[in-house]
Design an enzyme around this catalytic site. Structure first.
Site, PDB file in Angstrom:
ATOM      1  N   ARG A  34      -1.365  -3.108  14.376  1.00 45.06           N
ATOM      2  CA  ARG A  34      -2.140  -2.124  14.325  1.00 45.06           C
ATOM      3  C   ARG A  34      -1.906  -1.634  15.737  1.00 45.06           C
ATOM      4  O   ARG A  34      -2.470  -2.630  16.026  1.00 45.06           O
ATOM      5  CB  ARG A  34      -3.090  -2.262  13.933  1.00 45.06           C
ATOM      6  CG  ARG A  34      -3.488  -1.636  12.024  1.00 45.06           C
ATOM      7  CD  ARG A  34      -2.796  -0.438  11.502  1.00 45.06           C
ATOM      8  NE  ARG A  34      -2.878  -0.159  10.479  1.00 45.06           N
ATOM      9  CZ  ARG A  34      -1.632  -0.567   9.251  1.00 45.06           C
ATOM     10  NH1 ARG A  34      -0.668  -0.832   9.881  1.00 45.06           N
ATOM     11  NH2 ARG A  34      -1.715  -0.247   8.091  1.00 45.06           N
ATOM     12  N   HIS A  75       7.170   1.945  14.481  1.00 45.56           N
ATOM     13  CA  HIS A  75       6.282   1.457  13.021  1.00 45.56           C
ATOM     14  C   HIS A  75       6.935   1.881  11.827  1.00 45.56           C
ATOM     15  O   HIS A  75       7.056   1.552  11.396  1.00 45.56           O
ATOM     16  CB  HIS A  75       5.027   2.846  12.649  1.00 45.56           C
ATOM     17  CG  HIS A  75       3.858   1.695  12.482  1.00 45.56           C
ATOM     18  ND1 HIS A  75       2.903   2.266  12.408  1.00 45.56           N
ATOM     19  CD2 HIS A  75       4.114   1.322  10.885  1.00 45.56           C
ATOM     20  CE1 HIS A  75       1.329   1.328  10.786  1.00 45.56           C
ATOM     21  NE2 HIS A  75       2.611   0.431  10.524  1.00 45.56           N
TER      22      HIS A  75
END
Lengths: 321, 321
Positions: free
Chosen positions: A236, A284
């Site tokens: 993350r 991502h």
């Protein structure tokens, strides 16, 4: 026609994702369940389950019959961003498909650094023929994995097949075949000193937020065949300080980084990361949540719960993952 | 001091490689054997073994006591370039280290195409944040391996761990776990039609020279998630027509290629391959021959032969590999 939706009703709550394909897959996997995108009225008693990706804060707070919340991402920090969560079980998604994709990404990027991808691509651009004959064996490199959950363990197993040495770090003690495991604050130092390549697959929690900072990079003291260690964050963005990553690269504390996640996504066009010669970045995209592979295990758990069985892959609210 | 070199004497014959490190390793692995770089006089009866990489043609033709020729590369075409070879056994090098390096290269390049490395690097250069969400699963792609020797079988096993489907082609029939095997001329068509990514690890022989040509690319008819197939040649440059590769890319018969080997090495600076946007190239660097890992198995075979045991990994002269 009698109502064919005889089983528990589903609220699908997505932010930033198209809902159509998820509704389609729910329709296929659970034809006996109604799916809605919004609760009806003040307190909707007809909703049994929430299936969510970054649900709107407060959306789940007034569903008196809600039995469980299912995450559509491997991490669940997107759920906890909502501070008014009802007290029902939260279930992480565990899908062999998602795990496989993440391990592909990790193996791909570890190999790209190990096999000098950036260097050979630069040589190609300059039409330079030069073989770097001091080709390090995988067995001379240690890949250190931060986070030994489903994703970290699968990545470790696949890297091991390729011959890399493995070390690992987790909050609580774990044992993983072929991985030198370290745990907690006391284990962090030895772990960080062991690794030529550090792969980060940690959950984002209050404890891990910002953990990838200058202090941590200073503790990555190994200087092996790659020089300073390489950092790969596919966990993350909230785990990292991008300012600290850039200064660690410039100071030589890190020799290169691969980042799939960022403090703010999309990454701002003016970030220095885009053009830094030692940075590989992807948007991502390490492991896409693919509806056809994620919905089936979720529906299976709803069915199991209604048969009186226990839910699996529950999130520990206190730990935050 | 008595002669400490009591065992069979070695001729080390290299072209293009530094000899010092190989002499060092031979000295360490076989302190009881003398090593020379040149035969003495017209016919040198003192030489028992030749350890070679691209030996000078004719060099081995007048060694009356020569018992075996050991190749320092996985391929042996460099030996057969010499048309005056004596009639002694030729031994290929089989080293787990060399095999591991080649499989790393294959896995790295298969993943780079599968995970859209070139596309995401181009996006990074343009500061474009765009996730290609139609992320293909490895299980939806077939990697076809041409050449099912030590290298091809190891690469297949490692790709299988990552979830790819596998097909294979070899001259003679083979069976490999988890690989749909095809053989000979009749098997070539079905093999070529099966693969999204074709990995070439064939030996270079009169039969395989130039096999990677326009006719073959036309038979690669699969149009899967990657579009037209991808070609990865890590075998020998003599297998390929570079003019045909370029036209196949331009005509859309191939969607991308990775080449580690070339018709002429070093690749000429004016080759269009260097700058073609669909070409990844490396300078014959897929699997370095590392002295410390290759010499030990060679010396072990010399010792075995002198104990009266049979040599392993013999080259079939008629097949040329």
């Amino acid at each position: 026609m009698a109502d064919r939706h005889t089983n528990g009703r589903i609220l699908l709550a997505l932010t930033g994702w198209q809902s159509e394909i998820w509704i389609d897959e729910l329709g296929k996997a659970a034809p006996d369940r109604a799916v809605t995108l919004e609760p009806e009225g003040e307190a909707d008693p007809t909703i049994d389950y929430a299936v969510v990706w970054k649900q709107r804060p407060g959306l789940l707070s007034n569903l008196p019959n809600l039995k469980a919340i299912f995450s559509l991402g491997a991490g669940v920090d997107h759920i906890f961003a909502d501070t008014s969560l009802p007290d029902v079980p939260i279930v992480r998604v565990v899908s062999p498909d998602l795990t496989t994709r993440m391990s592909e990404y990790v193996v791909w990027q570890v190999l790209d650094h190990h096999r000098r991808g950036p260097l050979y691509r630069a040589q190609q651009a300059d039409r330079v023929w030069y073989e770097h004959r001091e080709q390090t064996a995988a067995s001379a490199l240690t890949v250190g994995i931060m986070g030994l959950g489903e994703l970290g363990r699968d990545a470790a197993a696949k890297l091991r097949v390729l011959g890399f040495q493995l070390s690992g770090w987790s909050r609580t003690e774990k044992q993983v075949d072929g991985v030198a495991c370290h745990a907690g604050e006391t284990g962090l130092g030895p772990f960080l000193a062991s690794a030529d390549i550090v792969v980060v697959l940690l959950p984002l929690t209050p404890d891990t937020r910002g953990i990838l900072n200058h202090d941590l990079f200073k503790r990555m003291t190994r200087r092996g065949p790659l020089g300073a260690p390489v950092l790969i964050n596919a966990g993350r963005g909230g785990l990292q300080s991008e300012a600290d990553i850039l200064s660690a690269l410039d100071e030589g504390l890190l020799s290169a980084v691969t980042l799939d996640v960022f403090e703010q996504e999309p990454l701002a066009a003016e970030s220095r990361l885009w053009s830094h010669p030692k940075v590989t970045l992807t948007p991502h995209a390490a492991a896409a949540s693919v509806p056809s592979s994620l919905i089936a295990p979720i529906v299976k758990q709803m069915d199991a719960l209604e048969r009186g069985e226990a839910l699996m892959h529950l999130v520990d609210r206190k730990a935050g993952y």
